[in-house]
Design a protein around this motif. Structure first.
Motif, PDB file in Angstrom:
ATOM      1  N   LYS A 198       0.655  -1.269  -0.200  1.00 58.64           N
ATOM      2  CA  LYS A 198      -0.131  -0.092  -0.058  1.00 58.64           C
ATOM      3  C   LYS A 198       0.830   1.417   0.124  1.00 58.64           C
ATOM      4  O   LYS A 198      -0.110   2.940  -0.100  1.00 58.64           O
ATOM      5  N   LYS A 202       2.267   6.094   3.109  1.00 58.41           N
ATOM      6  CA  LYS A 202       1.075   5.904   3.071  1.00 58.41           C
ATOM      7  C   LYS A 202       0.553   4.860   4.145  1.00 58.41           C
ATOM      8  O   LYS A 202      -0.670   6.114   4.841  1.00 58.41           O
ATOM      9  N   HIS A 206      -1.197   7.305   8.142  1.00 53.64           N
ATOM     10  CA  HIS A 206      -2.785   6.959   8.474  1.00 53.64           C
ATOM     11  C   HIS A 206      -2.711   6.621   9.404  1.00 53.64           C
ATOM     12  O   HIS A 206      -3.352   6.774  10.438  1.00 53.64           O
ATOM     13  N   TYR A 226     -11.833   5.198   9.777  1.00 56.75           N
ATOM     14  CA  TYR A 226     -10.411   6.124   8.840  1.00 56.75           C
ATOM     15  C   TYR A 226      -9.676   4.302   8.576  1.00 56.75           C
ATOM     16  O   TYR A 226      -8.998   4.826   7.744  1.00 56.75           O
ATOM     17  N   TYR A 227      -9.643   3.742   9.347  1.00 52.10           N
ATOM     18  CA  TYR A 227      -8.939   2.283   8.753  1.00 52.10           C
ATOM     19  C   TYR A 227      -9.117   1.652   8.033  1.00 52.10           C
ATOM     20  O   TYR A 227      -8.300   1.659   7.112  1.00 52.10           O
ATOM     21  N   LYS A 229     -11.006   2.796   5.647  1.00 51.25           N
ATOM     22  CA  LYS A 229     -11.577   3.990   4.273  1.00 51.25           C
ATOM     23  C   LYS A 229     -10.706   4.212   4.159  1.00 51.25           C
ATOM     24  O   LYS A 229      -9.783   4.075   2.815  1.00 51.25           O
ATOM     25  N   ASN A 230      -8.567   4.153   4.801  1.00 48.99           N
ATOM     26  CA  ASN A 230      -7.539   4.295   3.802  1.00 48.99           C
ATOM     27  C   ASN A 230      -6.935   3.222   4.028  1.00 48.99           C
ATOM     28  O   ASN A 230      -5.623   3.189   3.004  1.00 48.99           O
TER      29      ASN A 230
END
Length: 234
Positions: A198, A202, A206, A226-227, A229-230
């Motif tokens: 990933k 990045k 995150h 949040y996790y 989504k990212n």
């Protein structure tokens, strides 16, 4: 002669058919069977042969609802050893790790972890791995593994199952309040596969945001959203 205390190793797994055999073989090479009561692989619903491979390599495989906190709590409940050692399915232990844990407990430490290295020479990740030697809760994470006396685990009520992620860090923060936490000088080696898949910057960015959100009072559900989504992987 049977040791005064024994260790139960607890590994939460999900679709780790390709990794778990190597980890279990490595545990056999770096540990001592007389000190290790058992190895428990807690399967959160794998769709592959994770459980079969685990048992073929000498571990107990038990089924659980998905979620590392739930899986590790169930493993702890089933464990018979005096000391619980939580390990990720892609993290390799140092030589004589079990004896070093027992030595720390004999010195009066009820919980602790090893330092950490990644299986990469990437300077970005090597810097963050270097920070694992600092004995501060902000430098802790599940990739460093975790040992805790079973009695203390029970008193602190284990992992908070409201957390689908960040469960290791939340629990260790509570341990810091209850006991003197020990950082062992040897290092576990953990896979950088998530970073490779990933992106180095990045993923670390995150994760830093998740730490910040938690510090600012975010609830477990917000951290997971949040996790998901990212970063979402497991």
């Amino acid at each position: 002669m049977k040791p005064n205390k024994t260790i139960s190793i607890i590994i939460p797994v999900l679709n780790e058919e390709g990794f778990i055999g190597n980890i279990l073989d490595h545990l056999a090479k770096t540990g001592s069977s007389g000190l290790i009561q058992e190895i428990i692989c807690v399967d959160g619903g794998s769709q592959d042969r994770t459980a079969t491979v685990s048992e073929a390599h000498g571990a107990k495989a038990i089924r659980s609802d998905r979620g590392r906190a739930k899986q590790m709590n169930l493993g702890a409940k089933k464990a018979q050893g005096d000391i619980l050692y939580f390990l990720h399915a892609d993290t390799f232990t140092p030589k004589d790790f079990d004896q070093k844990i027992l030595d720390a407990v004999a010195e009066g430490y009820d919980s602790g972890c090893f330092r950490m290295k990644f299986d990469t020479k990437n300077p970005f990740l090597r810097f963050f791995a270097y920070m694992s030697r600092i004995n501060h809760r902000l430098c802790r994470g599940g990739d460093q593994s975790l040992f805790v006396k079973k009695e203390l685990f029970q008193k602190t009520k284990g992992f908070d199952e409201a957390y689908y992620i960040y469960e290791d860090t939340e629990f260790i923060a509570r341990l810091y309040k209850k006991t003197e936490f020990k950082i062992l000088p040897d290092a576990v080696i953990t896979s950088a596969r998530k970073y490779r898949e990933k992106g180095w910057v990045k993923v670390q960015f995150h994760f830093a945001m998740i730490h910040l959100k938690n510090y600012l009072g975010a609830k477990p559900e917000e951290l997971y959203r949040y996790y998901a989504k990212n970063i979402l992987d497991y």
